[in-house]
Design a protein around this motif. Structure first.
Motif, PDB file in Angstrom:
ATOM      1  N   ILE A  14       0.711  -1.322  -0.191  1.00 37.17           N
ATOM      2  CA  ILE A  14      -0.015   0.047  -0.020  1.00 37.17           C
ATOM      3  C   ILE A  14       0.835   1.420   0.015  1.00 37.17           C
ATOM      4  O   ILE A  14       1.982   1.303   0.776  1.00 37.17           O
ATOM      5  CB  ILE A  14      -0.938   0.001   1.045  1.00 37.17           C
ATOM      6  N   SER A  15       0.503   2.141  -0.794  1.00 36.82           N
ATOM      7  CA  SER A  15       1.031   3.484  -0.670  1.00 36.82           C
ATOM      8  C   SER A  15       1.412   4.096   0.610  1.00 36.82           C
ATOM      9  O   SER A  15       0.374   4.065   1.326  1.00 36.82           O
ATOM     10  CB  SER A  15       0.574   4.356  -1.661  1.00 36.82           C
ATOM     11  N   THR A  17       1.591   7.301   1.266  1.00 39.78           N
ATOM     12  CA  THR A  17       0.607   8.309   1.480  1.00 39.78           C
ATOM     13  C   THR A  17      -0.678   7.961   1.869  1.00 39.78           C
ATOM     14  O   THR A  17      -1.287   8.706   2.292  1.00 39.78           O
ATOM     15  CB  THR A  17       0.843   9.427   0.294  1.00 39.78           C
ATOM     16  N   LEU A  18      -1.171   6.873   1.158  1.00 38.37           N
ATOM     17  CA  LEU A  18      -2.606   6.566   1.337  1.00 38.37           C
ATOM     18  C   LEU A  18      -2.738   5.742   2.812  1.00 38.37           C
ATOM     19  O   LEU A  18      -3.528   6.079   3.640  1.00 38.37           O
ATOM     20  CB  LEU A  18      -2.785   5.263   0.352  1.00 38.37           C
ATOM     21  N   GLN A  21      -3.181   9.001   5.129  1.00 37.60           N
ATOM     22  CA  GLN A  21      -4.616   9.276   5.007  1.00 37.60           C
ATOM     23  C   GLN A  21      -5.430   8.316   5.863  1.00 37.60           C
ATOM     24  O   GLN A  21      -6.270   8.884   6.561  1.00 37.60           O
ATOM     25  CB  GLN A  21      -4.953   9.465   3.673  1.00 37.60           C
ATOM     26  N   GLU A  31     -11.698   6.231   3.596  1.00 37.56           N
ATOM     27  CA  GLU A  31     -10.937   7.104   2.376  1.00 37.56           C
ATOM     28  C   GLU A  31     -11.809   6.743   0.909  1.00 37.56           C
ATOM     29  O   GLU A  31     -12.182   5.431   0.709  1.00 37.56           O
ATOM     30  CB  GLU A  31      -9.506   6.794   2.322  1.00 37.56           C
ATOM     31  N   VAL A  33     -11.469   7.030  -2.893  1.00 40.47           N
ATOM     32  CA  VAL A  33     -10.721   7.441  -3.942  1.00 40.47           C
ATOM     33  C   VAL A  33     -11.590   8.054  -5.240  1.00 40.47           C
ATOM     34  O   VAL A  33     -12.385   7.311  -5.997  1.00 40.47           O
ATOM     35  CB  VAL A  33      -9.801   6.213  -4.635  1.00 40.47           C
ATOM     36  N   GLU A  38      -5.635  10.866  -7.451  1.00 40.42           N
ATOM     37  CA  GLU A  38      -5.391   9.699  -6.404  1.00 40.42           C
ATOM     38  C   GLU A  38      -5.041   8.576  -6.849  1.00 40.42           C
ATOM     39  O   GLU A  38      -4.405   7.957  -6.293  1.00 40.42           O
ATOM     40  CB  GLU A  38      -6.562   9.805  -5.431  1.00 40.42           C
ATOM     41  N   TRP A  42      -1.328   7.167  -5.738  1.00 39.70           N
ATOM     42  CA  TRP A  42      -1.278   6.009  -4.917  1.00 39.70           C
ATOM     43  C   TRP A  42      -1.231   4.629  -5.729  1.00 39.70           C
ATOM     44  O   TRP A  42      -1.155   3.496  -5.049  1.00 39.70           O
ATOM     45  CB  TRP A  42      -2.687   5.761  -4.168  1.00 39.70           C
TER      46      TRP A  42
END
Length: 55
Positions: A14-15, A17-18, A21, A31, A33, A38, A42
């Protein structure tokens, strides 16, 4: 037989940055998307879309 993964070829599931969040959200939130930005940020691949391609 799977190829051995080296440190240089490692990619997180998983990213980061994701994940950031998601961790900032409360237990009753999630979240969504909803923009192309995005999806690209991601590294999400779309499936089931006519003429789909990886960004």
């Amino acid at each position: 037989m799977m190829a051995q993964q080296t440190f240089e070829s490692y990619k997180p599931i998983i990213s980061m940055t994701l994940l950031q969040q998601i961790l900032l959200m409360g237990p009753d939130e999630f979240e969504i998307v909803d923009t192309v930005e995005e999806i690209a940020l991601w590294g999400i691949n779309l499936e089931g879309v006519a003429g789909s391609f990886a960004l």
